[in-house]
Scaffold this active site. Structure first.
Site, short mmCIF file in Angstrom:
data_model
loop_
_atom_site.label_atom_id
_atom_site.label_comp_id
_atom_site.label_asym_id
_atom_site.label_seq_id
_atom_site.Cartn_x
_atom_site.Cartn_y
_atom_site.Cartn_z
N HIS A 1 3.56 -5.57 4.93
CA HIS A 1 4.75 -5.14 4.20
C HIS A 1 5.80 -6.25 4.15
CE1 HIS A 1 6.61 -1.89 2.11
NE2 HIS A 1 7.60 -1.72 2.97
N SER B 1 10.57 -3.60 0.08
CA SER B 1 10.26 -2.19 0.03
C SER B 1 11.25 -1.47 -0.90
CB SER B 1 10.27 -1.62 1.44
OG SER B 1 9.56 -0.42 1.52
N ASP C 1 -0.83 -4.49 2.89
CA ASP C 1 0.26 -3.51 2.80
C ASP C 1 -0.21 -2.32 1.98
OD1 ASP C 1 2.64 -2.14 2.65
OD2 ASP C 1 3.55 -3.50 1.19
#
Length: 563
Positions: A475, A184, A450
């Site tokens: 994710h 991320s 995601d």
């Protein structure tokens, strides 16, 4: 004032509605990751360290309101695996570029690093991001936005560059290749560090890193892509009940319709099981409440893993496997309407907000737990300065309601909340937007479950920037520990990453050795035409009987499952 949900936090989503200027009521002091949620087997292999860091790497003057240095926390792990290669070169270093949470969260969940360290003879380092966890500058009081001016990606990356320099010298390992890992925002930092500090970082695994989720991209980024991604998870194509997406859209519309009258708001409060203390006096209250419900879907989509996980909850609790599908079971009836539809919406949101099963009612002013609120708070400042990402909804291609991206409203809200004006194009100007072909040795992995994948790198760029697509991935699923029931997509992704890491380490070692050039090299090659100084080095850390050497890449489909 209405509550301003600045942005879906990368790890701990609360809402993605940035067009509603409101003010947060309280700020909660940060709590560490729950100790009982930590894997003792992992933590027992680690040592906690602290290092003095320069607060402002880019200004020679002493900060006016803060101490010039702060203490950064980091962990060094797996020393038993750190071994030299056959030539006596020190083993590589795997660095996790910490993002917006307590670093123990990443130490506890980065299985890709832990599982590959023994084969590569690698040392593991988990670095904590400034202002998060326990790495707090003296002026980290968030009630004064001026104290947060040193909370930037650039300052954090400079911290990590200093850390690597110090570690390599203190460990007498100046020639150790360094591979950065991150998921991320951490994945963005890992990729950007490889671009900005190529002499420090020899390769980067950037998982679910939406580096193109900004204004100024060419072609432009679609602000509605996140909402489309969440909706894909709630669709039949995404594995959920066929009626879920349409029922959710109808539920959000019903909230708006009922919110226009006193009687309707009273019915909404009862049907959605709101606590007596949760205000429902105005349309502003209804708007904030609706965003709060949408935030549950955002978080569940990011954490739509095929196994139970506490990652999205920062280790404080656990979501079920495929939480979006579980939530959609409450909206599976094609005949849902009225009070029954609202009750289904409440039960669906409760999969996230009532993960403990202990809540008797909901308060839309509260997140899932204190840690989500704290991270949202700090990330809100980062969003309002340099991480200004556009978000919107169409209400047609997604399960939500029409809400186009409104940058002026978002800017006004940032000015009201933090007293700062976002630098709208800074990320694109600083990191090159989509013109990053000069960079090298970065693997961008993205899962199609995601919702962040719309801002990620989905196709290879040249021979050095690799796009790895995981159809069944949420994710940064690939960073997690492997499991017997892992899908083919994530298995293939991890195999590709292993091959790339091996090749990057070999390339870094070759770059670090003196090279003979020109006529001298030819002279020393001798009559046989082969240099006496060369040697054959394998680029793989794995035996031939375990890996066939083929990298079967899953190419990004033309349509990524979201229309």
């Amino acid at each position: 004032m209405r509550k301003f949900h600045l942005f879906v936090c990368f790890l701990l989503s609360v809402s993605l509605s940035v067009a509603v200027p409101t003010r947060r009521r309280t700020r909660i002091s940060q709590q560490p990751v729950l100790q009982e949620s930590l894997n003792r087997d992992l933590l027992g292999q680690c040592h906690e360290h602290w290092a003095t860091r320069t607060l402002d790497h880019f200004n020679w003057e002493t900060p006016a309101l803060c101490a010039p240095t702060y203490q950064q926390r980091y962990y060094v792990c797996g020393k038993q695996h750190w071994k030299p290669n056959d030539l006596g070169d020190p083993g590589p270093i795997f660095l996790y570029a910490g993002n917006e949470a307590d670093v123990l969260l990443y130490l506890n969940n980065s299985g890709l690093m832990w599982e590959n360290a023994p084969a590569f003879g690698a040392l593991l380092v988990f670095a904590e991001h400034r202002y998060y966890g326990k790495s707090m500058p003296s002026c980290s009081n968030k009630n004064n936005p001026h104290n947060l001016q040193y909370l930037t990606a650039e300052q954090a990356m400079a911290d990590y560059a200093e850390l690597i320099w110090e570690l390599k010298h203190s460990l007498n390992a100046t020639s150790s290749p360094v591979i950065a890992f991150g998921g991320s925002y951490g994945g963005m930092l890992a990729a950007w560090m490889r671009m900005k500090y190529p002499a420090t970082i020899d390769g980067a695994i950037a998982a679910s890193a939406p580096i193109w989720n900004f204004e100024g991209e060419d072609p432009p980024f679609d602000p509605a892509s996140f909402a489309k991604g969440v909706s894909y998870d709630a669709s039949q194509e995404g594995g959920s009940a066929p009626a879920c997406m349409s029922n959710a859209r109808a539920g959000f519309k019903l909230m708006e319709d009922m919110g226009s009258t006193v009687e309707g708001r009273a019915g909404l409060k009862a049907s959605m099981r709101l606590c007596p203390s949760a205000d429902m006096f105005s349309m502003d209250n209804v708007t904030s409440f609706r965003e709060w419900v949408a935030g549950a879907w955002d978080s569940m989509a990011m954490g739509n893993f095929p196994f139970k996980s506490g990652y999205i909850l920062n280790g404080h609790g656990e979501l079920p496997a495929f939480p979006v599908r579980v939530a959609c079971e409450h909206l599976a009836d094609l005949q849902l309407s009225g009070e029954g539809l609202l009750e289904g919406m409440a039960m669906a949101a409760g999969v996230f907000y009532n993960y403990s099963g202990s809540l008797n009612c909901f308060d839309y002013n509260e997140g899932a737990n204190k840690e989500t609120a704290e991270v949202e708070d700090l990330w809100g400042y980062q969003y309002c300065t340099e991480m200004f990402m556009p978000f919107g909804k169409s209400g047609v291609d997604d399960m939500f309601w029409p809400e186009p991206w409104d940058p002026q409203a978002a800017i006004a809200a940032c000015q009201e909340e933090w007293g700062v004006t976002p630098r709208r194009l800074w990320a694109t100007e600083e990191w090159g937007g989509k013109k990053i072909g000069a960079a090298s040795r970065i693997a961008f992995s993205n899962g199609l479950l995601d919702p962040w994948h719309g801002g990620g790198v989905l196709q290879d760029i040249g021979n050095e920037l690799h796009a790895i697509i995981i159809p069944e991935g949420a994710h940064h699923l690939d960073l997690m520990f492997s499991r017997p029931d892992d899908g083919e997509g994530v298995r293939s992704a991890r195999l590709q990453q292993q091959h790339l890491i091996a090749a990057w380490i070999a390339a870094a070692r070759a770059e670090g050795r003196p090279q003979l050039q020109g006529s001298l090299a030819k002279h020393m090659a001798g009559a046989s035409g082969t240099s006496t100084l060369t040697h054959k080095t394998s680029v793989s850390a794995f035996p031939d009987d375990k890996i066939d050497g083929k990298m079967q890449r899953i190419k990004a489909p033309r349509k990524l499952g979201v229309q």
